[in-house]
Design a protein around this motif. Sequence first.
Motif, PDB file in Angstrom:
ATOM      1  N   ALA B 404       0.859  -1.188   0.000  1.00  0.00           N
ATOM      2  CA  ALA B 404       0.000   0.000   0.000  1.00  0.00           C
ATOM      3  C   ALA B 404       0.888   1.228   0.000  1.00  0.00           C
ATOM      4  O   ALA B 404       0.621   2.225   0.671  1.00  0.00           O
ATOM      5  N   SER B 405       1.962   1.137  -0.771  1.00  0.00           N
ATOM      6  CA  SER B 405       2.956   2.206  -0.800  1.00  0.00           C
ATOM      7  C   SER B 405       2.709   3.139  -1.968  1.00  0.00           C
ATOM      8  O   SER B 405       1.828   2.914  -2.801  1.00  0.00           O
ATOM      9  N   SER B 406       3.519   4.179  -2.059  1.00  0.00           N
ATOM     10  CA  SER B 406       3.385   5.133  -3.165  1.00  0.00           C
ATOM     11  C   SER B 406       3.901   4.494  -4.451  1.00  0.00           C
ATOM     12  O   SER B 406       4.369   3.357  -4.451  1.00  0.00           O
ATOM     13  N   GLN B 407       3.816   5.223  -5.538  1.00  0.00           N
ATOM     14  CA  GLN B 407       4.049   4.599  -6.838  1.00  0.00           C
ATOM     15  C   GLN B 407       5.487   4.131  -7.045  1.00  0.00           C
ATOM     16  O   GLN B 407       5.706   3.124  -7.701  1.00  0.00           O
ATOM     17  N   GLY B 408       6.452   4.828  -6.493  1.00  0.00           N
ATOM     18  CA  GLY B 408       7.834   4.398  -6.652  1.00  0.00           C
ATOM     19  C   GLY B 408       8.439   4.772  -7.981  1.00  0.00           C
ATOM     20  O   GLY B 408       9.215   4.001  -8.550  1.00  0.00           O
ATOM     21  N   MET B 409       8.069   5.896  -8.495  1.00  0.00           N
ATOM     22  CA  MET B 409       8.640   6.415  -9.742  1.00  0.00           C
ATOM     23  C   MET B 409       8.487   5.401 -10.893  1.00  0.00           C
ATOM     24  O   MET B 409       7.590   4.581 -10.876  1.00  0.00           O
ATOM     25  N   GLY B 410       9.378   5.522 -11.866  1.00  0.00           N
ATOM     26  CA  GLY B 410       9.211   4.742 -13.096  1.00  0.00           C
ATOM     27  C   GLY B 410       9.297   3.238 -12.934  1.00  0.00           C
ATOM     28  O   GLY B 410       8.854   2.494 -13.812  1.00  0.00           O
ATOM     29  N   HIS B 411       9.880   2.793 -11.828  1.00  0.00           N
ATOM     30  CA  HIS B 411       9.945   1.346 -11.623  1.00  0.00           C
ATOM     31  C   HIS B 411       8.736   0.808 -10.851  1.00  0.00           C
ATOM     32  O   HIS B 411       8.678  -0.367 -10.514  1.00  0.00           O
ATOM     33  N   GLY B 412       7.786   1.696 -10.550  1.00  0.00           N
ATOM     34  CA  GLY B 412       6.626   1.259  -9.792  1.00  0.00           C
ATOM     35  C   GLY B 412       5.614   0.512 -10.646  1.00  0.00           C
ATOM     36  O   GLY B 412       5.479   0.780 -11.842  1.00  0.00           O
ATOM     37  N   HIS B 413       4.902  -0.420 -10.025  1.00  0.00           N
ATOM     38  CA  HIS B 413       3.832  -1.153 -10.714  1.00  0.00           C
ATOM     39  C   HIS B 413       2.477  -0.608 -10.253  1.00  0.00           C
ATOM     40  O   HIS B 413       2.369  -0.037  -9.168  1.00  0.00           O
ATOM     41  N   PHE B 414       1.472  -0.831 -11.090  1.00  0.00           N
ATOM     42  CA  PHE B 414       0.125  -0.337 -10.776  1.00  0.00           C
ATOM     43  C   PHE B 414      -0.617  -1.412  -9.985  1.00  0.00           C
ATOM     44  O   PHE B 414      -1.506  -2.080 -10.495  1.00  0.00           O
ATOM     45  N   ASP B 415      -0.205  -1.571  -8.755  1.00  0.00           N
ATOM     46  CA  ASP B 415      -0.672  -2.716  -7.966  1.00  0.00           C
ATOM     47  C   ASP B 415      -0.964  -2.329  -6.526  1.00  0.00           C
ATOM     48  O   ASP B 415      -0.592  -3.037  -5.592  1.00  0.00           O
ATOM     49  N   GLN B 476      -1.118   5.001 -15.920  1.00  0.00           N
ATOM     50  CA  GLN B 476      -0.389   6.241 -16.216  1.00  0.00           C
ATOM     51  C   GLN B 476       0.381   6.707 -14.990  1.00  0.00           C
ATOM     52  O   GLN B 476      -0.186   7.006 -13.943  1.00  0.00           O
ATOM     53  N   LEU B 477       1.693   6.781 -15.161  1.00  0.00           N
ATOM     54  CA  LEU B 477       2.578   7.078 -14.050  1.00  0.00           C
ATOM     55  C   LEU B 477       2.250   8.414 -13.386  1.00  0.00           C
ATOM     56  O   LEU B 477       2.189   8.510 -12.156  1.00  0.00           O
ATOM     57  N   SER B 478       2.011   9.418 -14.205  1.00  0.00           N
ATOM     58  CA  SER B 478       1.799  10.751 -13.615  1.00  0.00           C
ATOM     59  C   SER B 478       0.574  10.758 -12.717  1.00  0.00           C
ATOM     60  O   SER B 478       0.579  11.343 -11.633  1.00  0.00           O
ATOM     61  N   LEU B 479      -0.493  10.082 -13.162  1.00  0.00           N
ATOM     62  CA  LEU B 479      -1.692   9.999 -12.329  1.00  0.00           C
ATOM     63  C   LEU B 479      -1.401   9.240 -11.040  1.00  0.00           C
ATOM     64  O   LEU B 479      -1.800   9.639  -9.942  1.00  0.00           O
ATOM     65  N   ALA B 480      -0.707   8.149 -11.183  1.00  0.00           N
ATOM     66  CA  ALA B 480      -0.455   7.289 -10.025  1.00  0.00           C
ATOM     67  C   ALA B 480       0.456   7.970  -9.017  1.00  0.00           C
ATOM     68  O   ALA B 480       0.322   7.767  -7.807  1.00  0.00           O
ATOM     69  N   GLU B 481       1.377   8.788  -9.507  1.00  0.00           N
ATOM     70  CA  GLU B 481       2.329   9.420  -8.588  1.00  0.00           C
ATOM     71  C   GLU B 481       1.688  10.483  -7.712  1.00  0.00           C
ATOM     72  O   GLU B 481       2.229  10.828  -6.660  1.00  0.00           O
ATOM     73  N   SER B 482       0.545  10.963  -8.151  1.00  0.00           N
ATOM     74  CA  SER B 482      -0.055  12.058  -7.391  1.00  0.00           C
ATOM     75  C   SER B 482      -0.902  11.568  -6.217  1.00  0.00           C
ATOM     76  O   SER B 482      -1.453  12.372  -5.477  1.00  0.00           O
ATOM     77  N   ASN B 483      -1.019  10.264  -6.071  1.00  0.00           N
ATOM     78  CA  ASN B 483      -1.803   9.733  -4.966  1.00  0.00           C
ATOM     79  C   ASN B 483      -1.101   8.538  -4.336  1.00  0.00           C
ATOM     80  O   ASN B 483      -0.194   7.963  -4.912  1.00  0.00           O
ATOM     81  N   HIS B 484      -1.597   8.178  -3.179  1.00  0.00           N
ATOM     82  CA  HIS B 484      -1.032   7.017  -2.490  1.00  0.00           C
ATOM     83  C   HIS B 484      -2.127   6.392  -1.635  1.00  0.00           C
ATOM     84  O   HIS B 484      -3.094   7.076  -1.250  1.00  0.00           O
ATOM     85  N   PRO B 485      -2.005   5.129  -1.313  1.00  0.00           N
ATOM     86  CA  PRO B 485      -2.998   4.491  -0.432  1.00  0.00           C
ATOM     87  C   PRO B 485      -2.861   5.014   0.998  1.00  0.00           C
ATOM     88  O   PRO B 485      -1.897   5.714   1.324  1.00  0.00           O
TER      89      PRO B 485
END
Lengths: 711, 711
Positions: B404-415, B476-485
């Motif tokens: 339930a972590s943040s996106q983790g930049m470009g190496h992050g998965h949408f999970d 989409q990375l940009s969308l995912a980076e702007s939020n976190h669980p």
Amino acid sequence: MQNIIKINFIIFFLFFGANVVAQQHPSLMLTKVNIVAIRKGCDSLPILKTSYLALKADADEALSTTINVPKPVDGGGGYTHEQHKRNYTSLLNCATVYQITSEKKYADYVKTMLLDYAGKYQNWPNHPKSKSLDDAGKIFWQSLNDYVWQIYAIQAYDLVYDTLNKTERDKIENELFIPILKFFTEDRKVVFDKIHNHGTWNLAAVGITGYVLNKPVYVKKAIYGSNLDGKTGYLAQINKLFSPDGYYMEGPYYQRYALLPFILFAKAIQNYQPELNIFKYRDELLAKAIHTSLQTTYTNKVFFPINDAIRDKTFESIELVYGSNLAYADIKPDADLLDIVQQQNKVIISDAGLKVALAIAQNKAVPFNYQTLWIKDGAKGDEGGIGVLRFGQNIDQQCLVLKASSQGMGHGHFDRLNLLFYDNGTEHFYDYGSARFLNIDTKGGGNYLPENQTWAKQTVAHNTLVVDQTSQYQAQLSLAESNHPTLLYFNNTPKLKVVSAKEDHAYENISLIRTSALLKIDETEKPLLIDVFKVIADKPHQYDLPFWYQGKIVNTSEKIIAQRNNLTALGTDFGYQHLWLNADKKLSSASGFISVLNKNRFYTTHFTSNQPLKIKLVSIGANDPDLNLAEGKAFILSQSDFKNQTFISVTDTHGNTNPVKETVTDASSIITDLKLVEDSITQTTISFKAKDKLYIYQINYQNKNNYINIR
Amino acid sequence: MQNIIKINFIIFFLFFGANVVAQQHPSLMLTKVNIVAIRKGCDSLPILKTSYLALKADADEALSTTINVPKPVDGGGGYTHEQHKRNYTSLLNCATVYQITSEKKYADYVKTMLLDYAGKYQNWPNHPKSKSLDDAGKIFWQSLNDYVWQIYAIQAYDLVYDTLNKTERDKIENELFIPILKFFTEDRKVVFDKIHNHGTWNLAAVGITGYVLNKPVYVKKAIYGSNLDGKTGYLAQINKLFSPDGYYMEGPYYQRYALLPFILFAKAIQNYQPELNIFKYRDELLAKAIHTSLQTTYTNKVFFPINDAIRDKTFESIELVYGSNLAYADIKPDADLLDIVQQQNKVIISDAGLKVALAIAQNKAVPFNYQTLWIKDGAKGDEGGIGVLRFGQNIDQQCLVLKASSQGMGHGHFDRLNLLFYDNGTEHFYDYGSARFLNIDTKGGGNYLPENQTWAKQTVAHNTLVVDQTSQYQAQLSLAESNHPTLLYFNNTPKLKVVSAKEDHAYENISLIRTSALLKIDETEKPLLIDVFKVIADKPHQYDLPFWYQGKIVNTSEKIIAQRNNLTALGTDFGYQHLWLNADKKLSSASGFISVLNKNRFYTTHFTSNQPLKIKLVSIGANDPDLNLAEGKAFILSQSDFKNQTFISVTDTHGNTNPVKETVTDASSIITDLKLVEDSITQTTISFKAKDKLYIYQINYQNKNNYINIR
């Protein structure tokens, strides 16, 4: 410490070598005269001590539960099935622990359970889950398990015999063991006299019980057959089921299983009738059978899974623990057997286990001597065999197996000239084994699944040639049993190990010759696997030569594009209905290669043939509605335009990856320019380059003095 | 023997604790003042001795080959790439061995190679295989590897410095290291100032080189950024890349990698400028980072493979060897770190390695303290995190991970809300990791493959909910980076360990809440994994909850019939295009189960929901023309008729099979009657029976004082 062990050795030796007095109890694996020494050993010899403590823990666990002898109703893996299996193990465990501890509670447990069985046994009908009335057990769904039960139970009885009074003995013998003897020899007479492992278990149970109960008539029947004419019975089984090299026709998995009744009964015969010299019988056949069993394993301990086999069966299996112990202690103390025992990490609490544990404590073990050898099949040794080529130390051994043996009865697969290839402690080209989830009730009752017939036995499931998408002998057992492959050539030199065999009857008017070699050249660290599969036919056919591999394809000589969005089965029968066709590529060159990364090592298989091949990539899983099949992948070398065809492959083992260090070395094979130079009925000549050095490899099929010529 | 070691201990301790004199050489991992003690240790302390002998063998192998400094032309895994990697390793190995042996040949090797590089370096253009000019190296295709090269090379230089004359030093410094410093800080200034692991490697190389060459201006830039304002540079990296718990946003695989420059530079700072108290910085952040890195492994040593990760990466990796050594020696001597070092079976030949080896020889090691914990993510610790629940001894530990972590930049998965489950030393519900064959040139140059984007990053490749067959944040990375669980609840008691988190932004107008627990009840040997995945939406959607499992399905509550002869892809995008649909079954009951046999143990996942579910069985492989994907199988719980939906599963670990002994125990789960009793915005209540005992498990989403209620 060293001194203490030395002193113990002397004490132990004093107790060895005494003959057993008949009708003294116990007199089987563990004999009265050695009890004191074994007790000492269980306290001081490391491997005997840990084995004993594990056994005692099991016995104590048994003692902590209520004795439970349920009416038999379940099939393999089911509740009553597993309970009765536990019971026979607990009987033997507790009886053994009684002998070591002299604690009455262990003997009482055995007594109570045997009396419980005695009170119920005669009321049990043939098992309701039996598949055929001829083969039904009473305690288990198949009589085979009943025989095994009895072999354990009679040993337990022998071990606690002296603690029982006459009333108890009478009840157990008259209401349990005598009825069992009758059931085995009369109701199951057909099995008793059958030359087959079920027969061996039956007669061994009868024979050992005969000794312990002092009923010589049963012993005689067991040794010489129902008619006492030697045409059936134990000696006949030794004569007919094993080849002169000690190979058992059903293959390593069943050889292991079949061994136990052979050697347990042999030990009983040796103790009670040493004058029969049973261990010397047929040129020490039983010793050979044990050694051959071990020689049909790879260095990862696992048996070659040819024919019906559970793929993760190892020589840690209890049968081979008995085997290694008795082979060393009672037949011939080969020091390399101690390496096996160390890997088994266990001995039998017995006279033999004591001797082995002593030898290990004396540091006598040397690495097991894995050999390159041709193992003859057939009672007379003239029905083909298994070629095993090995190269390198046990720590990182390369091993090639060519299966050119007889059919192996109902558990045989239609896979003449099947090739297995091991390296780096793992399989590379492998065998599927059987389609079975052993003892898992929800998967076909734990028995062989329908897919064992439709898939596992079929030719395409193996690394051997399939003609016209049809299995060898059309997958008919009776046809396959009437023929066997023939060894053409076998040779073992330090740098070249070769086996060549032919099969002329698998397909009508087609001759198959496979010549497989491990060749060590200076340019590579590991030997090359050079495989030449020659087909001679009277007309063109569709030829498929599958290589079932472990690992992941990481490179190909030409781009292969896998199916994107529609997978269909490759065929409709003979196993092809279970193959998904993932890719189908007609090569543009006469030669090509596929590189596979397997357990962090690279294997590049270069191939060529008389004309450019088709490469088919396939995976297992089509027409498997019940999800009974395991995963698997193969590349198939395929050709359909010619009568005669020779498939050449050179598999180069090279480089490695280290994911922890993130390094890669030698990802490319140094082998290039593989060519089929000349190909005729008498000769196949190939060439290839290793770096810049040209190698010519020639097979002269009709010249045994110059069968392989390398220059 | 014990006495000898004791005496040595005293000698060793005499040499510890001295501060480094600046501009003395060597002064990094290995310092001049401790050389004598380390030499002794390499001779007498077991783990230091074996580590040294392995290093010396590598150094000797390097010495036996001709020095080879090729013009850089190849990408990852290619010839010049691997050669330059070997070179930097050889430089450090030989320089270290020189310090231990004082044999000049090792120092000469380093000198010759550095002079060779010095003669060539300035003639090398940006690497021809670079993917972008901003990121090109000179020695390697990406500048990252150049930074790594320099960190090794400068250490080697420091170790042999005293053997070089002024001419040699001048040439090496002026023609190699100074140009490198300029290249890193000027040509790669953007990277140098980037808050990212590439930036860390860059500045650590610059900073350490600055110390060794006595160029304080470079040290200052490295610590405080190009503008010396602290907005970039080392301290800023520590502040921004790690959470207060020492978690690195890219995930464990990259955390491990990123650690090395952090701790190597920290050690240099500590030696040269102890007054900066770098190890105390940000509440001992570096120590936390090392410990957290270890806490994100399972007991098989492997890092949780979330986000882009190589799946077989373990804490044996060199970065963690440095990490464990320095954490123990320079920060805090936690005895359980010694267990890690023992499992790594290796120390760094260094001051720290000596201290660790001494402690191990003194038998100070205790089992590593794997913890149940919530690891906060985000620079301020407020951007979600990773929940890790553990149960049982290290020898057979059960572990649940909720991502339930943040996106983790470009190496992050949408999970978001991805769940991993481990038991029995192995994965059960697992993460695919990245689609990459690391350093294997033939597979996309060893880099991330296209399928990393089309498959590995997509939501359906993970054990979390997919809405309308579309990935979270539409991938989409940009969308995912702007939020976190957000963490809702975490609790750790002996019999119940729970983590509950929510994600409100992954899908528009949809709220996802997952509450996962390990619950130990008396009726089972192992805890139950109870997983409640709640979806609240404004309109009906297609919901898919995959469970990617290891093992083989052996039982299902209702018969599932797999596709026989035509496999098609399940979808067209967001990873669904890579899934073969093997079976699609609408359940007739409200609840059901699937039993999987994994590494000889049974796992039965019972499931239920508001209405009967569909079960989809899928496997990986569709639309994979280049065979880039690994095998994998999942069962998907699926439902499409409702707005709000709660997916309940209870996974029971039970029984085992023993193929060697051919036994099976407890093949059936004792859990029955799983029901969703009540489900609302505030509460989910489920019930199930364990044997005959009824359990009620209630989640109160809005009551943190009674979040989980069991009765």
